[in-house]
Design an enzyme around this catalytic site. Structure first.
Site, PDB file in Angstrom:
ATOM      1  CE  LYS A  22      -9.516 -30.206 -19.691  1.00 56.35           C
ATOM      2  NZ  LYS A  22     -10.078 -30.968 -20.830  1.00 56.35           N
ATOM      3  CG  ASN A  23     -13.713 -30.807 -19.728  1.00 52.68           C
ATOM      4  OD1 ASN A  23     -12.789 -30.372 -20.427  1.00 52.68           O
ATOM      5  ND2 ASN A  23     -13.688 -32.002 -19.174  1.00 52.68           N
ATOM      6  CB  CYS A 116      -6.579 -38.847 -27.127  1.00 52.69           C
ATOM      7  SG  CYS A 116      -7.778 -39.350 -25.895  1.00 52.69           S
ATOM      8  NE  ARG A 121     -12.332 -38.962 -25.960  1.00 52.24           N
ATOM      9  CZ  ARG A 121     -11.687 -38.007 -25.297  1.00 52.24           C
ATOM     10  NH1 ARG A 121     -10.406 -38.145 -25.047  1.00 52.24           N
ATOM     11  NH2 ARG A 121     -12.305 -36.918 -24.906  1.00 52.24           N
ATOM     12  CG  ASP A 305     -12.800 -36.381 -16.971  1.00 52.18           C
ATOM     13  OD1 ASP A 305     -13.310 -35.327 -17.393  1.00 52.18           O
ATOM     14  OD2 ASP A 305     -12.531 -37.343 -17.700  1.00 52.18           O
ATOM     15  NE  ARG A 397      -4.494 -31.313 -23.522  1.00 52.90           N
ATOM     16  CZ  ARG A 397      -5.209 -32.244 -24.172  1.00 52.90           C
ATOM     17  NH1 ARG A 397      -4.693 -33.422 -24.410  1.00 52.90           N
ATOM     18  NH2 ARG A 397      -6.434 -31.989 -24.568  1.00 52.90           N
TER      19      ARG A 397
HETATM   20  C1  EPZ Z   1     -15.868 -35.084 -22.527  1.00 56.14           C
HETATM   21  O1  EPZ Z   1     -15.217 -35.755 -23.585  1.00 56.14           O
HETATM   22  C2  EPZ Z   1     -14.766 -34.450 -21.697  1.00 56.14           C
HETATM   23  N1  EPZ Z   1     -14.030 -33.477 -22.517  1.00 56.14           N
HETATM   24  C3  EPZ Z   1     -13.814 -35.543 -21.184  1.00 56.14           C
HETATM   25  O2  EPZ Z   1     -12.838 -34.917 -20.368  1.00 56.14           O
HETATM   26  C4  EPZ Z   1     -14.637 -36.520 -20.339  1.00 56.14           C
HETATM   27  O3  EPZ Z   1     -13.792 -37.565 -19.916  1.00 56.14           O
HETATM   28  C5  EPZ Z   1     -15.783 -37.081 -21.181  1.00 56.14           C
HETATM   29  O4  EPZ Z   1     -16.592 -36.004 -21.703  1.00 56.14           O
HETATM   30  C6  EPZ Z   1     -16.693 -38.004 -20.381  1.00 56.14           C
HETATM   31  O5  EPZ Z   1     -17.211 -37.317 -19.270  1.00 56.14           O
HETATM   32  C7  EPZ Z   1     -14.579 -32.250 -22.718  1.00 56.14           C
HETATM   33  O6  EPZ Z   1     -15.663 -31.950 -22.245  1.00 56.14           O
HETATM   34  C8  EPZ Z   1     -13.780 -31.292 -23.548  1.00 56.14           C
HETATM   35  P1  EPZ Z   1     -18.031 -38.304 -24.657  1.00 56.14           P
HETATM   36  P2  EPZ Z   1     -16.103 -36.279 -24.834  1.00 56.14           P
HETATM   37  O7  EPZ Z   1     -18.393 -37.883 -26.045  1.00 56.14           O
HETATM   38  O8  EPZ Z   1     -17.256 -35.399 -25.054  1.00 56.14           O
HETATM   39  C9  EPZ Z   1     -18.266 -42.380 -27.060  1.00 56.14           C
HETATM   40  C10 EPZ Z   1     -10.685 -34.436 -19.596  1.00 56.14           C
HETATM   41  O9  EPZ Z   1      -9.865 -35.118 -19.005  1.00 56.14           O
HETATM   42  N2  EPZ Z   1     -18.628 -41.551 -28.231  1.00 56.14           N
HETATM   43  O10 EPZ Z   1     -18.988 -38.020 -23.541  1.00 56.14           O
HETATM   44  O11 EPZ Z   1     -15.163 -36.545 -25.959  1.00 56.14           O
HETATM   45  C11 EPZ Z   1     -16.833 -42.145 -26.605  1.00 56.14           C
HETATM   46  O12 EPZ Z   1     -15.942 -42.960 -27.335  1.00 56.14           O
HETATM   47  C12 EPZ Z   1     -11.462 -34.999 -20.760  1.00 56.14           C
HETATM   48  O13 EPZ Z   1     -10.991 -33.249 -19.306  1.00 56.14           O
HETATM   49  C13 EPZ Z   1     -18.956 -42.173 -29.426  1.00 56.14           C
HETATM   50  O14 EPZ Z   1     -18.928 -43.402 -29.530  1.00 56.14           O
HETATM   51  O15 EPZ Z   1     -16.631 -37.675 -24.279  1.00 56.14           O
HETATM   52  C14 EPZ Z   1     -16.878 -42.509 -25.147  1.00 56.14           C
HETATM   53  O16 EPZ Z   1     -16.750 -43.919 -25.036  1.00 56.14           O
HETATM   54  C15 EPZ Z   1     -10.994 -36.409 -21.091  1.00 56.14           C
HETATM   55  N3  EPZ Z   1     -19.296 -41.399 -30.491  1.00 56.14           N
HETATM   56  C16 EPZ Z   1     -18.300 -42.111 -24.718  1.00 56.14           C
HETATM   57  O17 EPZ Z   1     -19.050 -41.955 -25.928  1.00 56.14           O
HETATM   58  C17 EPZ Z   1     -19.341 -40.021 -30.426  1.00 56.14           C
HETATM   59  O18 EPZ Z   1     -19.688 -39.375 -31.428  1.00 56.14           O
HETATM   60  C18 EPZ Z   1     -18.372 -40.808 -23.949  1.00 56.14           C
HETATM   61  O19 EPZ Z   1     -17.659 -39.856 -24.701  1.00 56.14           O
HETATM   62  C19 EPZ Z   1     -18.991 -39.418 -29.199  1.00 56.14           C
HETATM   63  C20 EPZ Z   1     -18.648 -40.205 -28.113  1.00 56.14           C
END
Ligand code: EPZ
Length: 417
Positions: A22-23, A116, A121, A305, A397
């Site tokens: 998915k990702n 979420c 996020r 995850d 999902r």
């Molecule tokens: C991706 O989410 C995945 N989703 C998530 O999978 C996964 O848990 C996550 O990466 C971490 O591996 C997809 O790829 C579609 P991040 P993402 O930006 O990109 C902070 C699932 O179950 N952050 O790497 O949204 C954030 O709050 C989902 O399939 C900022 O502060 O995660 C978090 O604490 C859930 N500012 C950390 O970084 C930003 O602009 C990592 O988030 C972006 C992120």
């Protein structure tokens, strides 16, 4: 709303085929906006989130068709730069159309994804990166408006190696004027998969899988036909299913290279893991599961995850362990549901202390987010009596036909309307 009912007692045995990730599919389907020809994507999983992004891409003017696990997208007719709230709120990864829209149409108006269940996020890294490339970014009425004359290369540093932040800015940089360097970039296999696709489209991106990615912008990209990589989180979920039921499962069409962190912990917890060939692993569970500590980290660390799924395994292990969640600030919401099943878990900030119990007790429970719902299904496989998981739309999902795959392995599981 559908429910899934599971009766415990079966050791799972047999073979399961892993679906496309998915990702990886989400950013790769979004990248079709970067070219005005027809792209073909194979091994796309049949998931609610994939339906959501197909709907959004159509809304923007792309022609989207699919049959089985193949999706065709032609965004020659791209005309709409707006991704509305009613589409974005269904799936926050919709933010992945932001940078392709800016790269192609020089403007975008995308609803803020909002938080979420697992955390706030934010998308500040995405927006800061676009501003450093010369874009004008403003927030109003829950939307982010971006406009630019021409994106230009920039040096971008991520405070945290954001996965979709890296993916979004890669897609902006691919068509920018000049060189962009992403530092402390995400190294996940899904990021590498997107870079491979962009390079096949004619982009010039070096450093995939490292924390320093160098992008030399090009004037245009061409359509491609590519296959989506296997889902490492689905793979890990079935590894836990075998470990927790003392089963013997052969996992086909997976990518062992992407799950080193998971294999290590499953082995330490007592299961046998054999890599049979480049796309098959075999997991044999034991009747004595050992308690081991885990800490979630950016790739190649143990994936967040997989945290909920592993917590279930530890809840019936022999001993006490600590699970530390370092990625999301609220990713223990599954704990209260696991406690209803008899798990002995104490939370202190981002640390959960899990004291193994001899058995869980089946009960009605409620899914709250995608991976939490998978953990409740895994718990149901071993909880005495019946476990009924409601709100399984969370599950749909991110997991393709999970109850059918588990049933084929011998689980007593069924979906009820
Ligand atoms: C991706 O989410 C995945 N989703 C998530 O999978 C996964 O848990 C996550 O990466 C971490 O591996 C997809 O790829 C579609 P991040 P993402 O930006 O990109 C902070 C699932 O179950 N952050 O790497 O949204 C954030 O709050 C989902 O399939 C900022 O502060 O995660 C978090 O604490 C859930 N500012 C950390 O970084 C930003 O602009 C990592 O988030 C972006 C992120």
């Amino acid at each position: 709303m559908d429910k899934i009912v599971i009766e415990s007692g079966q050791s799972l045995e047999g073979e399961v085929k892993i679906s496309g990730a998915k990702n990886a599919a989400l950013p790769i389907l979004a990248s079709s906006l970067l070219t005005d020809g027809q792209c073909t994507y194979h091994n796309v999983p049949n998931l609610r989130d994939i339906e959501s992004i197909k709907q959004l891409l159509s809304h923007l003017g792309a022609k989207v068709e699919s049959e089985g696990d193949v999706v065709w997208i032609d965004s020659s007719g791209l005309y709409n730069h707006e991704a509305p709230y009613e589409l974005v709120r269904k799936m926050r990864a919709s933010i992945l159309v932001l940078c392709p829209l800016v790269a192609r149409l020089k403007k975008a108006r995308v609803s803020l994804p909002g938080g979420c269940a697992i955390g706030a996020r934010p998308i500040n890294f995405h927006l800061k990166g676009l501003e450093s490339m010369g874009a004008h970014v403003e927030l109003e009425h829950g939307y982010v408006n971006v406009s630019v004359k021409n994106l230009k290369g920039a040096e971008i540093y991520f405070d945290i190696p954001s996965v979709t932040g890296t993916e979004n800015l890669l897609m902006a940089a691919a068509l920018a004027d000049g060189i962009t360097i992403l530092r402390n970039a995400a190294r996940e296999p899904e990021v590498i998969a997107l870079i491979d696709v962009l390079n096949q489209m004619g982009a010039d991106i070096k450093g995939a899988g490292t924390s320093k990615i160098i992008v030399t912008g090009v004037s245009s990209l061409k359509p491609v036909s590519v296959k989506i990589i296997p889902d490492r989180i689905e793979t890990g979920t079935f590894m836990v299913a075998s470990a927790i039921t003392g089963g013997d499962i052969k996992i086909l069409d997976c990518e062992p290279d992407h799950i080193g962190g998971i294999i290590d912990k499953i082995k330490l917890s007592g299961s046998e893991v054999e890599i049979e060939d480049k796309s098959t692993i075999r997991v044999r569970g034991t009747d004595e599961i050992k308690s081991i500590d885990i800490k979630t980290l950016p790739y190649p660390g143990f994936p967040t995850d997989m945290q909920a799924q592993f917590m279930v395994l530890m809840s019936v292990a022999r001993g006490t362990c600590i699970i530390t969640e370092t990625i999301f600030e609220n990713r223990f919401i599954h704990v209260s549901e696991l406690r209803r099943l008899g798990a002995d878990i104490t939370i202190s900030g981002n640390i959960a202390i899990i004291k193994g119990v001899t058995a869980l007790d089946g009960a009605p429970v409620m899914a709250t987010d995608l991976r939490a719902s998978a953990s409740l299904i895994l718990a149901g496989l071993v909880a005495n009596g019946a476990t009924e998981v409601s709100r399984v739309y969370h599950l749909d999902r991110g997991y393709e036909y999970i109850e059918k795959k588990l049933e084929k392995l011998g689980a007593a599981i069924k979906r009820v309307k």
